[in-house]
Design an enzyme around this catalytic site. Structure first.
Site, PDB file in Angstrom:
ATOM      1  N   LYS A 170      -5.046  -5.379  -4.541  1.00 18.73           N
ATOM      2  CA  LYS A 170      -3.681  -4.608  -4.552  1.00 18.73           C
ATOM      3  C   LYS A 170      -3.544  -4.366  -5.968  1.00 18.73           C
ATOM      4  CE  LYS A 170      -0.130  -3.204  -2.157  1.00 18.73           C
ATOM      5  NZ  LYS A 170      -0.067  -2.192  -1.099  1.00 18.73           N
ATOM      6  N   THR A 230      -3.660  -5.426   2.099  1.00 20.41           N
ATOM      7  CA  THR A 230      -3.080  -5.305   0.732  1.00 20.41           C
ATOM      8  C   THR A 230      -1.657  -5.778   0.785  1.00 20.41           C
ATOM      9  OG1 THR A 230      -3.001  -2.975   0.567  1.00 20.41           O
ATOM     10  CG2 THR A 230      -5.143  -4.046   0.168  1.00 20.41           C
TER      11      THR A 230
END
Length: 317
Positions: A9, A69
């Site tokens: 992320k 994520t």
């Protein structure tokens, strides 16, 4: 050939108020910096995780072991409230350790951040001006960055790599720089210059011999980006440089001299020197007129170690 397999992320914006202050920083002659209040502790974080267990998600579409994520984002934000330290390097390592402790099928975490700078603003008091403890200005100037790699090693979790850096430092010196004696052939149109204004963009990175200094747990071993910035412009002010290459070498020597806990300094510099429009202004003895340079720009990349400091008479490697 080793397979590349990671996911993660980016753009995880973290804002923490009243983090532990950074105090006890070792002072140096080039800088007035002594610490940060960390009333605002902001970062833009990027994390990537690795592990052989994730192969099935790529190969078979099996998400059994996939940590979303979005969950990673929430994980980072949650642990921003648990962090008791004062440096972004320490925070990154702290979060990376928590990832590996929480998810045993992850084998490594590569995490980095850009610190979001907020400038203190002076407000009037009875007799003078003092920094406001409440109001800050979002800064568009240079940024402090850090990256940390944490991996499993048997039963242990260890930090295997790190880099602290300063990005986007823009410095202009109106006099006291030159560039001459370079190769001249049928491709050369650049005139020699013996005293020119010099406008440079600088990215500077540094590595510690022991990551303990980067954690800030022993703050007199921590190298603040503000101090590296101050060394850069002090050397620029003091030295009459014959090239950008030589300028960054001298800056690197000064950084290594001031901070024996560092093992490497690296540079990426860009030459953004203005083009001269008027070489003389009748009403001014020294004034000139300039404009922005054309789009192609020169750049330099260079790294230094303690060997350069210990053998200053040798040619840079």
């Amino acid at each position: 050939m080793q397979r590349t397999m990671r996911y993660g992320k980016a753009d995880v914006w973290v804002y923490r108020t009243y983090a532990a202050p950074l105090t006890g920083v070792r002072t140096i002659p080039e800088s007035a910096f002594t610490g940060r209040s960390n009333i605002l502790f902001g970062m833009n974080v990027k994390v990537a995780v690795e592990g052989d267990a994730f192969l099935s998600s790529f190969k078979d579409g099996d998400n059994t072991l996939v940590v979303a994520t979005d969950s990673m984002k929430n994980f980072i934000l949650k642990h921003a409230g648990d962090y008791e330290g004062a440096t972004q390097e320490g925070f990154l390592e702290f979060v990376a350790h928590r990832f590996l402790e929480t998810y045993p099928h992850m084998s490594a975490v590569d995490i980095s951040s850009e610190q979001i700078p907020f400038d203190e603003l002076p407000v009037p008091t009875k007799d003078s001006f003092e920094p406001s403890p409440l109001v800050f200005r979002y800064s568009l100037n240079e940024q402090s960055l850090a990256s940390v790699v944490v991996k499993r090693s048997g039963e242990e979790i260890i930090t295997t790599d790190h880099l602290s850096s300063l990005k986007g430092l823009k410095l202009l010196k109106v006099r006291g720089s030159s560039f001459y004696g370079f190769v001249k052939d049928e491709y050369t149109t650049l005139p020699e210059s013996y005293d020119r204004p010099l406008f440079i963009f600088l990215n500077i990175g540094w590595r510690y011999n022991d990551f303990e200094g980067a954690r800030g747990s022993t703050t007199d071993e921590y190298v603040a980006a503000e101090q590296v910035r101050d060394i850069a412009y002090t050397v620029f002010h003091e030295e009459n440089s014959p090239s950008i290459q030589n300028l960054i070498y001298r800056i690197g020597l000064r950084i290594l001299e001031r901070f024996p806990q560092l093992v490497e300094v690296r540079f990426e510099s860009n030459n953004r020197t203005w083009e001269t429009v008027l070489d003389e202004i009748p009403a001014s003895q020294e004034g000139k007129v300039f404009t922005e340079p054309r789009p192609p720009y020169g750049f330099q990349c260079f790294s230094m170690t303690r060997e350069d400091l210990e053998n200053p008479g040798d040619s840079p490697k």
